[in-house]
Design a protein around this motif. Structure first.
Motif, PDB file in Angstrom:
ATOM      1  N   ALA A 141       0.834  -1.208   0.000  1.00 38.41           N
ATOM      2  CA  ALA A 141       0.000   0.000   0.000  1.00 38.41           C
ATOM      3  C   ALA A 141       0.865   1.252   0.000  1.00 38.41           C
ATOM      4  O   ALA A 141       0.559   2.238  -0.694  1.00 38.41           O
ATOM      5  N   ALA A 142       1.974   1.225   0.752  1.00 41.70           N
ATOM      6  CA  ALA A 142       2.871   2.386   0.815  1.00 41.70           C
ATOM      7  C   ALA A 142       3.539   2.627  -0.531  1.00 41.70           C
ATOM      8  O   ALA A 142       3.617   3.768  -1.015  1.00 41.70           O
ATOM      9  N   VAL A 143       4.040   1.568  -1.164  1.00 44.05           N
ATOM     10  CA  VAL A 143       4.715   1.714  -2.461  1.00 44.05           C
ATOM     11  C   VAL A 143       3.734   2.216  -3.518  1.00 44.05           C
ATOM     12  O   VAL A 143       4.076   3.079  -4.335  1.00 44.05           O
ATOM     13  N   GLU A 144       2.518   1.695  -3.513  1.00 46.00           N
ATOM     14  CA  GLU A 144       1.522   2.160  -4.475  1.00 46.00           C
ATOM     15  C   GLU A 144       1.196   3.637  -4.268  1.00 46.00           C
ATOM     16  O   GLU A 144       1.046   4.393  -5.235  1.00 46.00           O
ATOM     17  N   THR A 145       1.106   4.056  -3.023  1.00 39.26           N
ATOM     18  CA  THR A 145       0.863   5.475  -2.733  1.00 39.26           C
ATOM     19  C   THR A 145       1.989   6.343  -3.289  1.00 39.26           C
ATOM     20  O   THR A 145       1.753   7.390  -3.910  1.00 39.26           O
ATOM     21  N   ILE A 146       3.229   5.901  -3.078  1.00 42.38           N
ATOM     22  CA  ILE A 146       4.383   6.659  -3.554  1.00 42.38           C
ATOM     23  C   ILE A 146       4.403   6.740  -5.078  1.00 42.38           C
ATOM     24  O   ILE A 146       4.597   7.811  -5.662  1.00 42.38           O
ATOM     25  N   LEU A 147       4.191   5.611  -5.743  1.00 36.67           N
ATOM     26  CA  LEU A 147       4.241   5.593  -7.208  1.00 36.67           C
ATOM     27  C   LEU A 147       3.108   6.407  -7.825  1.00 36.67           C
ATOM     28  O   LEU A 147       3.311   7.091  -8.842  1.00 36.67           O
ATOM     29  N   ARG A 148       1.942   6.346  -7.224  1.00 35.92           N
ATOM     30  CA  ARG A 148       0.826   7.153  -7.755  1.00 35.92           C
ATOM     31  C   ARG A 148       1.110   8.644  -7.588  1.00 35.92           C
ATOM     32  O   ARG A 148       0.825   9.439  -8.478  1.00 35.92           O
ATOM     33  N   ARG A 149       1.679   9.006  -6.445  1.00 33.11           N
ATOM     34  CA  ARG A 149       1.914  10.428  -6.162  1.00 33.11           C
ATOM     35  C   ARG A 149       3.058  10.983  -7.005  1.00 33.11           C
ATOM     36  O   ARG A 149       2.989  12.119  -7.478  1.00 33.11           O
ATOM     37  N   LEU A 150       4.099  10.208  -7.213  1.00 32.80           N
ATOM     38  CA  LEU A 150       5.259  10.676  -7.959  1.00 32.80           C
ATOM     39  C   LEU A 150       5.180  10.325  -9.451  1.00 32.80           C
ATOM     40  O   LEU A 150       5.985  10.814 -10.238  1.00 32.80           O
ATOM     41  N   GLY A 151       4.230   9.494  -9.803  1.00 34.55           N
ATOM     42  CA  GLY A 151       4.124   8.967 -11.157  1.00 34.55           C
ATOM     43  C   GLY A 151       4.141   9.982 -12.281  1.00 34.55           C
ATOM     44  O   GLY A 151       4.818   9.765 -13.297  1.00 34.55           O
ATOM     45  N   PRO A 152       3.440  11.109 -12.175  1.00 33.59           N
ATOM     46  CA  PRO A 152       3.367  12.042 -13.309  1.00 33.59           C
ATOM     47  C   PRO A 152       4.705  12.584 -13.785  1.00 33.59           C
ATOM     48  O   PRO A 152       4.827  12.971 -14.955  1.00 33.59           O
ATOM     49  N   THR A 153       5.727  12.638 -12.914  1.00 35.75           N
ATOM     50  CA  THR A 153       7.015  13.229 -13.314  1.00 35.75           C
ATOM     51  C   THR A 153       8.178  12.246 -13.275  1.00 35.75           C
ATOM     52  O   THR A 153       9.288  12.595 -13.664  1.00 35.75           O
ATOM     53  N   LEU A 154       7.939  11.027 -12.828  1.00 28.17           N
ATOM     54  CA  LEU A 154       9.024  10.071 -12.623  1.00 28.17           C
ATOM     55  C   LEU A 154       9.646   9.631 -13.947  1.00 28.17           C
ATOM     56  O   LEU A 154       8.940   9.246 -14.874  1.00 28.17           O
TER      57      LEU A 154
END
Length: 362
Positions: A141-154
């Motif tokens: 759940a933590a990793v998914e939260t991070i990837l969703r939040r940072l996803g647009p610019t990663l």
């Protein structure tokens, strides 16, 4: 002096300064109010998360902050050591052990058909199923939260998670600007389903590191995997390949070199954009002369021999010599750092294996 510079220039400087593990960004926030404000948007350009505690803490931060994060480089290593995993498993199985003890106690007191005995047996099953949830749900759940939040610019991602977290990354993730992915776990694969990473046309460089500590095998990436989430891939790197040659047979079909057969029915063709495939076997296993069932040397020789045949068939395939010793723990972090510093994705292909296919794979 920095306080006297225009904010546009400061931001430009800070953007380069913050391409490390995050230490520079944290230090900038303590310099002065002006530096804190002008560096806010670039302090999170580069993020390194090591261990479960940092991953959970950062997930809580990104889930609640209003700061417009524009992270471009992310390194996540949540892979515990074998000793740490063993300790986690013992703790997670505590409920199951207690349930078995209770079942054994009741079995000595009650007749076989007693309803209480049936309930006790079902409790064992529930506790067993609950083990994976205890070990993986919070981290996933933590990793998914991070990837969703940072996803647009990663743009560049290196990810390593323990097998329990990796196999519970079930929700689709969009990383529309991702260019370079190094995965040292099952991500973005999902069991019996399409990958969790949505089709990413920007993804050009994919590095898959094999490991015996995971639930997946490298060949699974060739089964409706790579061709789905990396439709415009140019460079594929498979390293630390273990003793099973199946990955090479799958790769042959994925490259269009052999016709399909019953063993490659789930394999899909790699993107036509692919320009280079770099293969590197793991360190050669030790020969067990006293125990044939533990001796993996023949399978390893088959893997290397088959990889040499594939190299001879397709000019895009390069085969590297295996290391004599296991790579250092910080090898992948250093590779990620170089990319975050602006280095082009130039995988080292200087130590090539030029041996013929019939020579021993050692």
């Amino acid at each position: 002096m920095l306080d006297r510079l225009p904010p546009e220039i400061c931001t430009y400087i800070f953007d380069f300064a913050c391409r490390d593990s995050g230490c520079t960004g944290r230090s900038l926030s303590l310099v002065s109010r002006y530096v804190y404000q002008t560096s806010e948007l670039v302090r999170y350009t580069s993020i390194v998360l090591i261990g479960r505690s940092q991953i959970l803490s950062f997930a809580e931060f990104v889930g609640n902050t209003s700061i417009p994060l524009k992270t471009r480089y992310l390194f996540i290593n949540g892979q515990e050591s074998e000793e740490e995993l063993d300790s986690m498993l013992r703790n997670a199985h505590r409920g199951e052990r207690n349930a078995r003890i209770e079942y054994a106690r009741l079995a000595g007191l009650l007749p076989r058909g007693d309803e209480r005995l049936k309930d006790a047996k079902e409790a064992i099953t529930r506790e067993y199923v609950n083990v994976d949830i205890l070990l993986g749900s919070d981290g996933a759940a933590a990793v998914e939260t991070i990837l969703r939040r940072l996803g647009p610019t990663l743009e560049i991602l290196d990810i390593a998670l323990n097998e329990y977290v990796a196999k519970m990354l079930l929700n689709p993730v969009s990383l529309p600007r991702l260019v370079d992915l190094t995965t040292r776990c099952g991500f973005p694969l999902r069991r019996d389903n399409i990958p969790a990473l949505e089709p990413t046309p920007s993804l050009r460089h994919l590095h898959i590191v094999d490991t015996i500590l995971q639930w997946h095998c490298v060949e699974h990436f060739l089964q409706n995997g790579i061709s789905y989430f990396a439709p415009a891939l140019t460079d594929l790197r498979l390293t630390q390949l273990q003793e099973d040659e199946v990955v090479i047979t799958h790769l042959e079909y994925a490259l269009g070199l052999v016709p399909p057969n019953q063993h490659s029915s789930k394999v899909t063709q790699l993107p036509h954009t692919l320009e280079r495939v770099l293969l590197k076997p793991a360190v050669a296993p030790t020969s067990w002369t006293t125990c044939s069932c533990c001796d993996d040397t023949q399978e390893y020789r088959n893997l290397v021999g088959h990889a040499r045949l594939l190299r001879d068939k397709d000019h895009r395939v390069l085969l590297l010599n295996a290391d004599c010793i296991a790579p250092p723990d910080d090898l992948y972090f250093q590779e990620w750092r170089e990319k975050a510093d602006g280095a082009a994705c130039e995988w080292d292909a200087s130590d090539l294996d030029f041996n013929s296919a019939d020579e021993p794979g050692t």
